[in-house]
Design a protein around this motif. Structure first.
Motif, short mmCIF file in Angstrom:
data_model
loop_
_atom_site.label_atom_id
_atom_site.label_comp_id
_atom_site.label_asym_id
_atom_site.label_seq_id
_atom_site.Cartn_x
_atom_site.Cartn_y
_atom_site.Cartn_z
N LEU A 120 -51.52 -5.77 80.23
CA LEU A 120 -52.10 -4.66 79.54
C LEU A 120 -53.48 -5.42 78.92
N GLY A 121 -54.04 -6.17 79.74
CA GLY A 121 -55.43 -6.65 79.20
C GLY A 121 -55.22 -7.81 78.36
N ARG A 122 -53.94 -8.57 78.05
CA ARG A 122 -54.15 -9.84 77.33
C ARG A 122 -53.28 -10.74 78.18
N GLN A 149 -37.04 -8.92 81.16
CA GLN A 149 -36.99 -7.48 81.20
C GLN A 149 -35.76 -6.79 81.40
N GLU A 150 -35.14 -7.49 82.32
CA GLU A 150 -33.81 -6.70 82.69
C GLU A 150 -32.69 -7.08 81.55
N VAL A 151 -32.88 -8.05 80.84
CA VAL A 151 -31.99 -8.51 79.67
C VAL A 151 -32.35 -7.47 78.62
N ILE A 152 -33.48 -6.96 78.57
CA ILE A 152 -34.08 -6.48 77.25
C ILE A 152 -33.71 -4.92 77.47
N SER A 163 -47.38 -12.00 75.97
CA SER A 163 -46.07 -11.84 76.02
C SER A 163 -45.67 -10.63 74.85
N LEU A 164 -46.30 -10.92 73.80
CA LEU A 164 -45.99 -9.90 72.68
C LEU A 164 -46.40 -8.42 73.06
N VAL A 165 -47.41 -8.39 73.95
CA VAL A 165 -47.68 -7.00 74.38
C VAL A 165 -46.69 -6.39 75.47
N PHE A 166 -46.43 -7.41 76.31
CA PHE A 166 -45.50 -7.18 77.29
C PHE A 166 -44.03 -6.65 76.56
N CYS A 181 -40.55 -1.95 74.72
CA CYS A 181 -40.04 -1.09 73.69
C CYS A 181 -40.45 0.10 73.80
N ALA A 182 -41.81 0.31 74.09
CA ALA A 182 -42.39 1.82 74.16
C ALA A 182 -41.99 2.48 75.25
#
Length: 254
Positions: free
Chosen positions: A52-54, A67-70, A88-91, A96-97
């Motif tokens: 997403l751009g970062r 992602q599966e764990v989250i 990574s923060l954006v990911f 979360c979103a």
């Protein structure tokens, strides 16, 4: 000793130390993957992705697996040490979103002004809280704790300084935040197997996250190193292609 490795696509085999493995053998996949990880390190393969751009300096499979764990844990808070460009923060914020739950706390000893600006101007910035300072500084640790409610589910990822002493100090500092059934993840244990490659050092053989994990587990029986179960697998491969071996430490449920 030099290990003899040969990939023969025309014959459909991998030769390794006098043995031959068909390309449909999971052992062949493991051998080729190990070589691929080393080549990827040497060529800085992970320095070619964004989310997403970062820029996100991570192996794609590691991102999909976490992602599966989250999605399984659905944490209220994801804490990550090491910010870099913020990808990574954006990911994690985008997950979360998508889930409709959670936020991210990012910690770094230095958040460069252009990265901070890009993160703070990102559309997902309302889900990201930045803390600048050493991740093992008691003031920083306390400021992170102050952002987390007593009943919130927490998952932690350690991706800053990867020396043994620093990771061990992070494990000690942040493991207390991890919720029962959730994880603290010590990233980049691949350092141990890369000694001799470009951009490595001899002391990586012992000075690495895996050494920190091993020592931490000796004194913390409430945590165990657990390979997260695969949500979907119709193939014959069970091992991750990863920069994060033995990284997932799960807090036991009382």
């Amino acid at each position: 000793m030099t290990l003899q490795f040969e990939y023969d696509e025309s014959a459909g085999i991998v030769r390794f130390q006098g043995h031959e493995f068909s390309l449909d053998d999971p052992k062949a996949f493991d051998l080729v993957s190990k070589a691929w990880l080393r080549v990827g390190w040497d060529t800085k393969y992970v320095y070619s992705f964004s989310w997403l751009g970062r820029p996100v300096i991570q192996l794609p499979e590691d991102m999909l697996r976490v992602q599966e764990v989250i999605y399984d844990i659905k944490p209220d808070v994801i804490v990550e040490t090491g910010v870099a460009h913020g990808g990574s923060l954006v990911f994690y914020a985008s997950l979360c979103a998508s889930i409709g739950k959670g936020r991210v706390i990012g910690i770094d000893i230095e958040i460069r002004s252009h990265n901070r600006t890009a993160i703070e101007e990102h559309r997902l910035s309302p889900l990201i809280y930045l803390v600048e300072g050493s991740s093992i500084d008691h003031v920083v640790v306390q400021s992170v704790k102050d952002q987390i409610g007593a009943s919130e589910t927490v998952l932690v990822l350690l991706d800053s300084n990867h020396s043994k002493d620093h990771v061990l100090a992070e494990l000690e500092a942040y493991s207390a935040l991890v919720s029962p059934g959730s994880y603290i993840v010590a990233c980049d244990g691949i350092m141990q197997q890369l000694v001799g490659a470009p951009r490595t050092a001899e002391h990586w053989s012992w000075d690495n996250p895996l050494s920190a994990v091993k020592e931490f587990l000796q004194y913390h029986p409430d945590f165990e190193c657990v390979e997260p179960a695969r949500v979907f697998n119709e193939g014959s491969i069970s091992n991750r292609v990863t920069y994060w071996p033995k990284a997932f430490l799960r807090k036991q449920i009382n």
